[in-house]
Design a protein around this motif. Structure first.
Motif, PDB file in Angstrom:
ATOM      1  N   HIS A   7       0.835  -1.190   0.000  1.00 23.87           N
ATOM      2  CA  HIS A   7       0.000   0.000   0.000  1.00 23.87           C
ATOM      3  C   HIS A   7       0.873   1.243   0.000  1.00 23.87           C
ATOM      4  CE1 HIS A   7      -2.834  -2.963   2.000  1.00 23.87           C
ATOM      5  NE2 HIS A   7      -3.439  -2.620   0.883  1.00 23.87           N
ATOM      6  N   PHE A  12      -2.156   2.349   6.393  1.00 25.17           N
ATOM      7  CA  PHE A  12      -3.236   1.430   6.031  1.00 25.17           C
ATOM      8  C   PHE A  12      -2.820   0.000   6.357  1.00 25.17           C
ATOM      9  CE2 PHE A  12      -6.238   0.057   2.343  1.00 25.17           C
ATOM     10  CZ  PHE A  12      -7.110  -0.481   3.261  1.00 25.17           C
ATOM     11  N   ARG A  77     -10.216   5.040   4.818  1.00 32.54           N
ATOM     12  CA  ARG A  77      -9.332   4.565   3.746  1.00 32.54           C
ATOM     13  C   ARG A  77     -10.048   4.288   2.429  1.00 32.54           C
ATOM     14  NH1 ARG A  77      -4.846   6.243   6.273  1.00 32.54           N
ATOM     15  NH2 ARG A  77      -4.456   5.163   8.255  1.00 32.54           N
TER      16      ARG A  77
END
Length: 236
Positions: A7, A12, A77
């Motif tokens: 990511h 995250f 997110r």
């Protein structure tokens, strides 16, 4: 250069690891509660049974934490594809583990009633079924933590043996009730106990199905279930 599946936002990844960690703790507590509920039943240990009942509150608290955290991740997110599948799977798995904890607690709640009876005929069968189910829960949690679709499939396959064992033990208990009506009350408690164990096995299978879907995007093939022994009438 970052690997293809990494990511861009490291936080995250940290969120997903934290979510898996909470669920891992839940699974460990549920597995421990199940093992101790069977132990309390076999030894008629009321103190241990009461601890299992009390400790279930921690699983309930963690399930609420998982739910809140998963929703927060989705809101902050906006995950997509496999990331979204993993968060949704975690949300559902948390609820399944909470139910496993409840079934272990329910087994412990019957210890007092059974300890008053001289009937001990189902003990070895319950012990064996408890071991089978406990191993299945452990495998389901390892599949989740390792994101292993192959182990998830193996967990799904284990459920048939548990269902068969449950139906055999159910029929044995019914036969003992038919032969001696004085066994009706204690044997019926054991019938409810093995049904709780069978349901824990079902939930472990559901966890495995969610793991497989999260990892691959594909659902496991539906497995034909055995006959539902609980459809029979108890001679009460």
């Amino acid at each position: 250069m970052a690997p293809p599946n990494a990511h861009i936002v490291k936080s995250f990844d940290d969120d997903l690891r934290a979510l898996r960690s909470i669920i891992g703790e839940m699974g460990g507590l549920a597995r421990s509660g199940l093992d101790r509920s069977i132990q309390s039943l076999l030894s008629f240990d009321m103190e241990l049974a009461e601890r299992v009942i009390a400790d279930d509150r921690r699983i309930d608290d963690l399930e609420m934490e998982v739910e809140a955290f998963a929703i927060s991740i989705i809101a902050r997110r906006a995950p997509m594809a496999q990331d979204l599948r993993e968060v949704i799977a975690a949300l559902k798995i948390g609820a399944l583990i909470e139910r496993i904890g409840d079934y272990g607690k329910n087994i412990s709640k019957r210890v007092a009633s059974i300890s008053d009876s001289k009937y001990r005929g189902a003990g070895s069968g319950v012990e064996r079924m408890g071991q089978m189910v406990s191993e299945q829960v452990d495998d389901a949690m390892r599949a989740f933590l390792d994101r292993d679709p192959y182990l998830a499939r193996a967990v799904n396959d284990q459920d048939e043996a548990i269902d068969d064992f449950y139906e055999s033990l159910f029929q044995t208990l019914l036969g003992e009730i038919a032969e001696d009506s004085e066994l009706t009350a204690p044997a019926t408690h054991y019938i409810f106990i093995i049904k709780n164990l069978e349901r824990i096995g079902d939930h472990a299978t559901n966890i495995a199905e969610m793991v497989h879907y999260s990892a691959t995007g594909e659902y496991l093939e539906a497995r034909a279930k055995g006959g539902d022994a609980t459809g029979l009438t108890l001679p009460l």
